[in-house]
Design an enzyme around this catalytic site. Structure first.
Site, PDB file in Angstrom:
ATOM      1  N   SER A  41       0.806  -1.223   0.000  1.00 16.31           N
ATOM      2  CA  SER A  41       0.000   0.000   0.000  1.00 16.31           C
ATOM      3  C   SER A  41       0.840   1.274   0.000  1.00 16.31           C
ATOM      4  CB  SER A  41      -0.935   0.023   1.208  1.00 16.31           C
ATOM      5  OG  SER A  41      -0.184  -0.018   2.397  1.00 16.31           O
ATOM      6  N   ASP A 319      -5.174   7.120   8.018  1.00 15.56           N
ATOM      7  CA  ASP A 319      -6.312   6.256   8.356  1.00 15.56           C
ATOM      8  C   ASP A 319      -5.986   5.220   9.421  1.00 15.56           C
ATOM      9  OD1 ASP A 319      -4.574   4.690   6.987  1.00 15.56           O
ATOM     10  OD2 ASP A 319      -5.926   4.137   5.371  1.00 15.56           O
ATOM     11  N   HIS A 322      -1.909   4.259   7.078  1.00 13.15           N
ATOM     12  CA  HIS A 322      -1.154   4.893   5.991  1.00 13.15           C
ATOM     13  C   HIS A 322      -0.850   6.363   6.262  1.00 13.15           C
ATOM     14  CE1 HIS A 322      -3.532   1.483   4.271  1.00 13.15           C
ATOM     15  NE2 HIS A 322      -2.305   1.151   3.919  1.00 13.15           N
TER      16      HIS A 322
END
Ligand SMILES: *[C@@H]1O[C@H](CO)[C@@H](O)[C@H](O)[C@H]1NC(C)=O
Ligand SMILES: *[C@@H]1O[C@H](CO)[C@@H](O)[C@H](O)[C@H]1NC(C)=O
Ligand SMILES: *[C@@H]1O[C@H](CO)[C@@H](O)[C@H](O)[C@H]1NC(C)=O
Length: 356
Positions: A41, A319, A322
């Site tokens: 990610s 979040d 991240h």
């Protein structure tokens, strides 16, 4: 290291007698025509979204003003890398809508590991697109893009040239989820440590496979502040580099940079780095059952219950997992000039071979 700079410097002095200085400086930039990225990610620009459903709003709100396949309010470090090299943002290889691979492709998906896992994404959140799968996709892309390109016409406007595969920058940001995967299976730190050599071995194999396909310039990020992988990766890469005589391998200590933005948050003008900007409730505005973008139907109407904070640009933590665009930009600015690299080469010069 020292001696290389010395030699460069002396060469500069000698050449500048006869040539314009601009010739010397411009020759050090690699002019990478493409980027091929592998990762999780930290650098996913739409892979997981294409395969398993779009990262929901408010992801993307700051820069793209719409979800853009990234787990952040805006751009990721890989986006700043592309921008600074004068290249467009990378399309995800898995994204069949609107993609353009002329200047590279992104094989990263959120939740990816280096080692294939034996759990499903719904059990553990780990993406099935592990690094070995990303390599297979790259390999397939390499071969098929050239077959299709030869057909001419419109395809030449979407796909890279063969020569760009050897001139490209190959970026890697993966490994963090290999550690968390073990902890999620309730393994002890000893058990996790015991499989780290296997993780590194599989990582190094992939570097060798990419090299065998012509890849020469490697820009490798270590993991974020999770566990011990960062620590072992650099020692290991020095050995890997010896097996690949023509490769320029730059190891980037993003771990230290991420550690410093978190530990010096206040001094740098950011708010509490542990509190998520986008989330729902609790001490850290984070609830693993009500993650960023979660909606609820109330009186027949959909409402967003895990929404964004007012000023994402003052936050580090987007979040709960991240980084925000502001944090990513800060991290990128620290690593671009080579200050955290071994050898200490700037991004745009990462095609030059130097000794570690
Ligand atoms: C998954 O299972 C295979 C076969 O038992 C094993 O070799 C491999 O190490 C396992 N992978 C992980 C990440 O545990
Ligand atoms: C893809 O991007 C390249 C470089 O930005 C551009 O030249 C090309 O026209 C684009 N392809 C299409 C089909 O728009
Ligand atoms: C790990 O331990 C927790 C708490 O004991 C338990 O709820 C969970 O099911 C365990 N997970 C696995 C994968 O065994």
């Amino acid at each position: 290291m020292e001696s290389y700079y010395l030699r460069l410097h002396w060469l500069g002095v000698l050449i500048s007698v006869t040539l314009l200085p601009s010739t010397i400086f411009s020759s050090t930039s690699c002019n990478f025509p493409a980027i091929f990225n592998f990762g999780d990610s930290n650098s996913d620009t739409g892979g997981l979204s294409a395969a398993f459903g779009q990262a929901p709003p408010p992801n993307g709100e700051t820069h793209f003003h719409t979800p853009a396949g990234r787990y952040s309010d805006g751009r990721l470090v890989i986006d700043f890398i592309a921008e600074s090299l004068g290249l467009p943002y990378l399309s995800a290889y898995l994204d069949s809508v609107g993609s353009n691979f002329t200047h590279g492709a992104n094989f990263a998906t959120a939740g990816s590991t280096i080692r294939p896992q034996n759990t499903t994404i719904s059990q553990s959140g780990v993406s099935p697109i592990s690094l070995d799968v990303q390599f297979v996709q790259f390999s397939d892309f390499h071969r098929r893009s050239q077959t299709i390109r030869k057909q001419g016409g419109i395809f030449q406007l979407f796909l890279p040239e063969e020569i760009d595969f050897s001139r490209a920058l190959y970026t890697f940001d993966i490994g963090q989820n290999d550690l968390t995967a073990g902890y999620k299976l309730n393994m002890s730190t000893e058990q996790v440590k015991a499989y780290v050599p296997d993780v590194l071995g599989q990582f190094s194999n992939i570097i060798k496979y990419v090299y065998a396909q012509g890849g020469r310039s490697f820009w490798i990020h270590n993991t974020g502040p999770v566990g011990c992988l960062a620590y072992v990766l650099d020692r290991f890469l020095v050995t890997a580099a010896q097996d690949l005589p023509l490769a320029s391998i730059t190891y980037v200590d993003v771990y230290s940079v991420k550690y410093s933005i978190i530990s010096q948050a206040k001094k740098l003008g950011f708010e509490n780095p542990f509190i998520a900007c986008c989330g729902h409730g609790g001490k850290y505005n984070y609830n693993r059952f009500i993650k960023c973008g979660r909606k609820k139907i109330v009186n027949g109407k959909e409402i967003l219950i895990a929404k964004s904070c007012k000023y994402p640009s003052a936050r580090i933590n987007w979040d709960g997992t991240h980084f925000t665009e502001a944090a990513n930009k800060w991290i990128f600015d620290k690593i671009v000039d080579g200050s955290f690299s071994d050898p200490p080469v700037p991004l745009e010069e990462a095609c030059h071979k130097m000794d570690h």
